[in-house]
Design a protein around this motif. Structure first.
Motif, PDB file in Angstrom:
ATOM      1  N   ALA A 234       0.844  -1.209   0.000  1.00 58.52           N
ATOM      2  CA  ALA A 234       0.000   0.000   0.000  1.00 58.52           C
ATOM      3  C   ALA A 234       0.871   1.249   0.000  1.00 58.52           C
ATOM      4  O   ALA A 234       0.655   2.172  -0.788  1.00 58.52           O
ATOM      5  CB  ALA A 234      -0.939  -0.003   1.201  1.00 58.52           C
ATOM      6  N   THR A 235       1.873   1.295   0.876  1.00 58.09           N
ATOM      7  CA  THR A 235       2.747   2.466   0.927  1.00 58.09           C
ATOM      8  C   THR A 235       3.448   2.653  -0.409  1.00 58.09           C
ATOM      9  O   THR A 235       3.536   3.758  -0.938  1.00 58.09           O
ATOM     10  CB  THR A 235       3.790   2.317   2.060  1.00 58.09           C
ATOM     11  OG1 THR A 235       3.078   2.229   3.292  1.00 58.09           O
ATOM     12  CG2 THR A 235       4.748   3.483   2.096  1.00 58.09           C
ATOM     13  N   LYS A 236       3.914   1.535  -0.957  1.00 66.90           N
ATOM     14  CA  LYS A 236       4.634   1.630  -2.232  1.00 66.90           C
ATOM     15  C   LYS A 236       3.725   2.234  -3.312  1.00 66.90           C
ATOM     16  O   LYS A 236       4.115   3.171  -4.016  1.00 66.90           O
ATOM     17  CB  LYS A 236       5.116   0.222  -2.634  1.00 66.90           C
ATOM     18  CG  LYS A 236       5.750   0.136  -3.987  1.00 66.90           C
ATOM     19  CD  LYS A 236       7.128   0.773  -4.024  1.00 66.90           C
ATOM     20  CE  LYS A 236       7.674   0.800  -5.432  1.00 66.90           C
ATOM     21  NZ  LYS A 236       8.731   1.775  -5.615  1.00 66.90           N
ATOM     22  N   ILE A 237       2.516   1.708  -3.424  1.00 66.70           N
ATOM     23  CA  ILE A 237       1.626   2.183  -4.494  1.00 66.70           C
ATOM     24  C   ILE A 237       1.197   3.631  -4.235  1.00 66.70           C
ATOM     25  O   ILE A 237       1.140   4.451  -5.150  1.00 66.70           O
ATOM     26  CB  ILE A 237       0.401   1.254  -4.627  1.00 66.70           C
ATOM     27  CG1 ILE A 237       0.859  -0.124  -5.101  1.00 66.70           C
ATOM     28  CG2 ILE A 237      -0.637   1.830  -5.591  1.00 66.70           C
ATOM     29  CD1 ILE A 237      -0.178  -1.215  -4.995  1.00 66.70           C
ATOM     30  N   MET A 238       0.954   3.944  -2.963  1.00 68.97           N
ATOM     31  CA  MET A 238       0.466   5.296  -2.671  1.00 68.97           C
ATOM     32  C   MET A 238       1.551   6.367  -2.763  1.00 68.97           C
ATOM     33  O   MET A 238       1.242   7.549  -2.805  1.00 68.97           O
ATOM     34  CB  MET A 238      -0.203   5.316  -1.291  1.00 68.97           C
ATOM     35  CG  MET A 238      -1.541   4.576  -1.320  1.00 68.97           C
ATOM     36  SD  MET A 238      -2.289   4.373   0.291  1.00 68.97           S
ATOM     37  CE  MET A 238      -2.917   5.994   0.620  1.00 68.97           C
ATOM     38  N   THR A 239       2.788   5.938  -2.780  1.00 71.75           N
ATOM     39  CA  THR A 239       3.848   6.957  -2.881  1.00 71.75           C
ATOM     40  C   THR A 239       4.494   6.979  -4.270  1.00 71.75           C
ATOM     41  O   THR A 239       5.403   7.754  -4.519  1.00 71.75           O
ATOM     42  CB  THR A 239       4.957   6.727  -1.828  1.00 71.75           C
ATOM     43  OG1 THR A 239       5.413   5.372  -1.946  1.00 71.75           O
ATOM     44  CG2 THR A 239       4.462   6.957  -0.419  1.00 71.75           C
ATOM     45  N   THR A 240       4.023   6.094  -5.157  1.00 68.35           N
ATOM     46  CA  THR A 240       4.596   6.090  -6.509  1.00 68.35           C
ATOM     47  C   THR A 240       3.900   7.146  -7.373  1.00 68.35           C
ATOM     48  O   THR A 240       2.685   7.290  -7.334  1.00 68.35           O
ATOM     49  CB  THR A 240       4.418   4.697  -7.166  1.00 68.35           C
ATOM     50  OG1 THR A 240       5.095   3.737  -6.360  1.00 68.35           O
ATOM     51  CG2 THR A 240       5.008   4.666  -8.569  1.00 68.35           C
ATOM     52  N   ARG A 241       4.692   7.890  -8.121  1.00 71.42           N
ATOM     53  CA  ARG A 241       4.141   8.887  -9.047  1.00 71.42           C
ATOM     54  C   ARG A 241       4.261   8.334 -10.460  1.00 71.42           C
ATOM     55  O   ARG A 241       5.247   7.671 -10.785  1.00 71.42           O
ATOM     56  CB  ARG A 241       4.941  10.204  -8.963  1.00 71.42           C
ATOM     57  CG  ARG A 241       4.951  10.833  -7.589  1.00 71.42           C
ATOM     58  CD  ARG A 241       3.655  11.625  -7.336  1.00 71.42           C
ATOM     59  NE  ARG A 241       3.483  11.929  -5.912  1.00 71.42           N
ATOM     60  CZ  ARG A 241       2.739  11.215  -5.069  1.00 71.42           C
ATOM     61  NH1 ARG A 241       2.081  10.164  -5.483  1.00 71.42           N
ATOM     62  NH2 ARG A 241       2.639  11.548  -3.788  1.00 71.42           N
ATOM     63  N   ASP A 242       3.281   8.632 -11.263  1.00 67.04           N
ATOM     64  CA  ASP A 242       3.342   8.242 -12.665  1.00 67.04           C
ATOM     65  C   ASP A 242       4.496   8.986 -13.323  1.00 67.04           C
ATOM     66  O   ASP A 242       4.516  10.219 -13.321  1.00 67.04           O
ATOM     67  CB  ASP A 242       2.002   8.601 -13.334  1.00 67.04           C
ATOM     68  CG  ASP A 242       2.041   8.443 -14.839  1.00 67.04           C
ATOM     69  OD1 ASP A 242       3.014   7.856 -15.351  1.00 67.04           O
ATOM     70  OD2 ASP A 242       1.087   8.911 -15.493  1.00 67.04           O
ATOM     71  N   PRO A 243       5.488   8.273 -13.864  1.00 73.61           N
ATOM     72  CA  PRO A 243       6.648   8.962 -14.450  1.00 73.61           C
ATOM     73  C   PRO A 243       6.255   9.921 -15.574  1.00 73.61           C
ATOM     74  O   PRO A 243       6.969  10.886 -15.837  1.00 73.61           O
ATOM     75  CB  PRO A 243       7.528   7.826 -14.980  1.00 73.61           C
ATOM     76  CG  PRO A 243       6.726   6.578 -14.893  1.00 73.61           C
ATOM     77  CD  PRO A 243       5.594   6.817 -13.941  1.00 73.61           C
ATOM     78  N   GLU A 244       5.128   9.693 -16.225  1.00 72.89           N
ATOM     79  CA  GLU A 244       4.759  10.571 -17.348  1.00 72.89           C
ATOM     80  C   GLU A 244       4.024  11.832 -16.931  1.00 72.89           C
ATOM     81  O   GLU A 244       4.177  12.876 -17.544  1.00 72.89           O
ATOM     82  CB  GLU A 244       3.935   9.798 -18.379  1.00 72.89           C
ATOM     83  CG  GLU A 244       4.810   8.833 -19.138  1.00 72.89           C
ATOM     84  CD  GLU A 244       4.115   8.165 -20.299  1.00 72.89           C
ATOM     85  OE1 GLU A 244       3.082   8.667 -20.771  1.00 72.89           O
ATOM     86  OE2 GLU A 244       4.630   7.108 -20.705  1.00 72.89           O
ATOM     87  N   THR A 245       3.196  11.718 -15.883  1.00 75.07           N
ATOM     88  CA  THR A 245       2.408  12.908 -15.514  1.00 75.07           C
ATOM     89  C   THR A 245       2.836  13.477 -14.163  1.00 75.07           C
ATOM     90  O   THR A 245       2.431  14.564 -13.779  1.00 75.07           O
ATOM     91  CB  THR A 245       0.907  12.558 -15.407  1.00 75.07           C
ATOM     92  OG1 THR A 245       0.761  11.608 -14.339  1.00 75.07           O
ATOM     93  CG2 THR A 245       0.365  11.978 -16.689  1.00 75.07           C
ATOM     94  N   GLY A 246       3.595  12.704 -13.413  1.00 79.32           N
ATOM     95  CA  GLY A 246       4.029  13.149 -12.091  1.00 79.32           C
ATOM     96  C   GLY A 246       2.936  13.002 -11.036  1.00 79.32           C
ATOM     97  O   GLY A 246       3.142  13.296  -9.863  1.00 79.32           O
TER      98      GLY A 246
END
Ligand code: HEM
Length: 449
Positions: A234-246
């Motif tokens: 959960a932490t990993k997914i919630m802190t990941t930003r889309d590299p294309e849109t940020g």
């Protein structure tokens, strides 16, 4: 004696008989010839569906031109109230963005980190089952509980006994009873003008489940903001930003994704584990070999996985015979020509792991349980071309690597402590619900080793 397979229907039946059979169960509603056919057409007054059962055609749909064969919206009908805009249901740019955020959490390196949580879930399962040793137990229920525990521990670092987790699990079961999730509309699309009604109870259940997930997600967002959130999925997914849109997921989008992780991640693994245990009860010699191999678990760290080879081959063979997702549906966005047949725009394209995995023109002894087949030429070729329990191409299951650790690990842990024996008169009949389940459960006698 071969593993249970549903009886096929006679070759020719009227449309109404077909629809009636279909409502009962998709698998037994099909004629036997589908196990040999490369392609079949279902033509009715309302719709045309094409089942493709040839590796080249499946490659075209899932791998080569996935954008021309998006997920059919019709399959979403039953799932929408619960899953909202989950990655499982979306298409196009929304889907691509969601996968860019989700995929990194399931990459090889990260999977290693989920091992301790999976192992803890396995240990808790062994402790619970000890209390039932000597008895006859229904294992679909047991494996659902274990797989849900794995999901909560890996996603949110909480066990299934956690107050909210337990409620999600409970409410989800009644949602399933109310609304069989694999809607027949998927395969036999209803005319567009027919209203889709979800019962009030179904809607209320979906709303309750989403409210619970919302609490888990909001709590986690707060922990992340304050610092000190556990380093889980959960932490990993919630802190990941889309590299294309940020941009990352907002809370609402995260609720949609958690709902699908819970659903896709526990129903499927539960189905696979329950069928594997049944197969092992049919073939006790395999059970003993796996129990012996499981001694490697004396060192319970991730490196043990490379030593649980038999367990992996058995699990793989169970996924072949009982693919938890028996069929997938796509829609042709433009007119196509498959095997010299016109496939009009808007047709439903059905891909059936169930039939592909038993395709008589490809597999040697397709209905037999033989985990050694993965070492043979035919097994290796078919694994590449005709084996898609996790689908294939860009929409492949993001949890495939996760499931291939979870399955063999849990199996080995269970077999190390218990024997599973057949019960007279309790032969399971496979039916397709959301996943492949047994009509009246999977009953086995549990004996402590
Ligand atoms: C034995 C276990 C599993 C099997 C057999 C399985 C199988 C599949 C299949 C066949 C699909 C494609 C469905 C379609 O295209 O219509 C899929 C999609 C998906 N699975 Fe799994 N799965 C398993 C475990 C998991 C786990 C453990 C997770 C997450 C923790 C997961 C998450 C997902 C998600 C999010 C999707 C949607 C992907 C997309 O459409 O882009 N699955 N799974």
């Amino acid at each position: 004696m071969t593993p249970p397979k549903p009886t096929s229907r006679p070759d020719k039946v009227s449309l109404w008989r077909y629809l009636r059979l279909f409502r009962k169960d998709i698998l037994s509603a099909q004629p036997h010839r589908l196990y040999r056919a490369w392609m079949a057409e279902f033509r009715t007054p309302f719709f045309r569906s094409y089942l493709v059962n040839q590796p080249e055609l499946i490659d075209t749909v899932l791998k080569k031109r996935p954008d021309d064969f998006p997920k059919s919206n019709r399959i979403s009908e039953g799932l929408r109230p619960l899953l909202g805009d989950s990655v499982f249901l979306t298409n196009g740019d929304t889907w691509k963005r969601q996968r860019r955020i989700i995929d990194p959490a399931f990459e090889g390196g990260r999977l290693k980190d989920t091992f301790p949580a999976m192992h803890a879930a396995g240990q808790a399962a062994v402790d619970r089952l000890r209390l039932q040793s000597g008895g006859v137990v229904e294992f679909e229920e047991v494996t659902s509980h274990i797989a849900a525990d794995v999901i909560f521990r890996t996603l949110f670092s909480v066990p299934i006994e956690h107050e909210i987790a337990a409620q999600v699990f409970d409410k989800f079961r009644s949602y399933q009873r109310e609304q069989p999730i694999l809607n027949i509309a998927a395969f036999v699309p209803l005319p567009k003008w027919l209203p889709r009604l979800h019962s009030r109870r179904t809607k209320k259940n979906a709303k309750d489940i989403r409210a619970l997930i919302q609490r888990l997600t909001a709590d986690r967002a707060e922990l992340i903001a304050r610092g000190g959130a556990p380093d889980d999925l959960a932490t990993k997914i919630m802190t990941t930003r889309d590299p294309e849109t940020g941009r990352g997921f907002d809370t609402q989008e995260m609720v949609d994704q958690v709902a699908i992780f819970f659903l896709a991640g526990h129903e499927t693994s539960a189905s696979a584990l329950a069928w594997t245990l049944y197969l092992l009860a049919m073939y006790p010699e395999w059970q003993d070999s796996l129990a012996e191999e499981a001694a490697a678990l004396d060192t319970p760290d991730f490196s043990v996985m490379s030593r649980l080879k038999l367990s992996r081959d058995v699990f793989r063979e169970a996924l072949r015979l009982y693919p938890p997702v028996p069929m997938m549906v796509r829609e042709a966005k433009c007119p196509e020509r498959f095997r010299n047949r016109d496939v009009p725009e808007g047709s439903q394209i059905v891909i059936s792991p169930w039939h592909l995995h038993r395709q008589e023109r490809l597999w040697e002894r397709p209905d037999e349980f033989d985990p050694t087949r993965w070492g043979t030429e035919n097994g290796k070729t078919c694994q590449r071309n005709a084996y898609i329990p996790f689908s294939t191409g860009s929409r492949v299951c993001p949890g495939a690597g996760f499931a291939m650790i979870e399955g063999p690990l849990l199996l080995s842990m269970l077999l190390r402590h218990f024997r599973f024996e057949l019960v007279a008169g309790q032969t399971p009949v496979p039916v397709a619900h959301l996943t492949v389940r047994s009509k009246d459960g999977i009953w086995l006698r549990l004996v402590e080793r």
